[in-house]
Motif scaffolding. Sequence first.
Motif, PDB file in Angstrom:
ATOM      1  N   GLU A  57       0.725  -1.178   0.107  1.00 26.56           N
ATOM      2  CA  GLU A  57       0.009   0.027   0.106  1.00 26.56           C
ATOM      3  C   GLU A  57       0.777   1.195  -0.047  1.00 26.56           C
ATOM      4  O   GLU A  57       0.406   2.339  -0.161  1.00 26.56           O
ATOM      5  N   LYS A  58       1.997   1.133   0.570  1.00 25.69           N
ATOM      6  CA  LYS A  58       3.031   2.276   0.364  1.00 25.69           C
ATOM      7  C   LYS A  58       3.774   2.462  -1.082  1.00 25.69           C
ATOM      8  O   LYS A  58       4.485   3.275  -1.307  1.00 25.69           O
ATOM      9  N   GLY A  59       3.545   1.694  -2.001  1.00 24.78           N
ATOM     10  CA  GLY A  59       4.133   1.768  -3.280  1.00 24.78           C
ATOM     11  C   GLY A  59       5.615   0.737  -3.091  1.00 24.78           C
ATOM     12  O   GLY A  59       6.072   0.765  -4.366  1.00 24.78           O
ATOM     13  N   ILE A  60       5.970   0.297  -2.250  1.00 25.37           N
ATOM     14  CA  ILE A  60       6.970  -0.306  -2.166  1.00 25.37           C
ATOM     15  C   ILE A  60       7.072  -1.786  -2.870  1.00 25.37           C
ATOM     16  O   ILE A  60       6.119  -2.852  -2.446  1.00 25.37           O
ATOM     17  N   VAL A  61       7.889  -1.976  -3.499  1.00 26.58           N
ATOM     18  CA  VAL A  61       7.877  -3.378  -4.472  1.00 26.58           C
ATOM     19  C   VAL A  61       8.978  -4.194  -3.845  1.00 26.58           C
ATOM     20  O   VAL A  61      10.127  -3.828  -3.837  1.00 26.58           O
TER      21      VAL A  61
END
Length: 180
Positions: A100-104
């Motif tokens: 949800e924080k955009g961390i892949v």
Amino acid sequence: MKKKPNWEKHKDMWEIEERENRAYVGLYEIVAEQLKEDKRQEAETYQNQLSENVLKPFFYAQEKAKLHHIIKHNTIMNEFVLIYPKDRHVILIPVRVTDEKGIVSVRYFVYLPEEKRMYKWTYFKPYVVANNVPDSHVNETLGQLTRWTFAYSTLDDESFWKQYVLVKELGGYKYLIPTD
């Protein structure tokens, strides 16, 4: 890290080839080649069916419900990578996941066909990536525990599966967390 001498790279290549051809020693080449092709096609069919019937529905459901911090998933190498022993009693699946924080990150999941159940494999922490996962990441990670690369068709190291994946502790799996 020290670079391998050229002869060691060839030694690894020959070792892989010998391992993959061991079951065909003594057969006529045309017979061995047909058996290899049959085995390859059967594995491809199995992987496609598992992807379509289990993995895609599982990951899309995770995304839709925003479970386990999965907002989006991407396969590695344009399809699900399935790592398993010859008998396929356990399947390790590295997947690129966006939270949800955009961390892949690359996370590992395990599917147990007999249980028809998916687990998160927690032996390794998720590997955070900037843009793309280097092809060698999964090899390097698993290489810390066993001798395996994408060149092998199966991961037939029984101690790897018993000690690092399916090991039990206090009545449950030590490194597997159910996803349901």
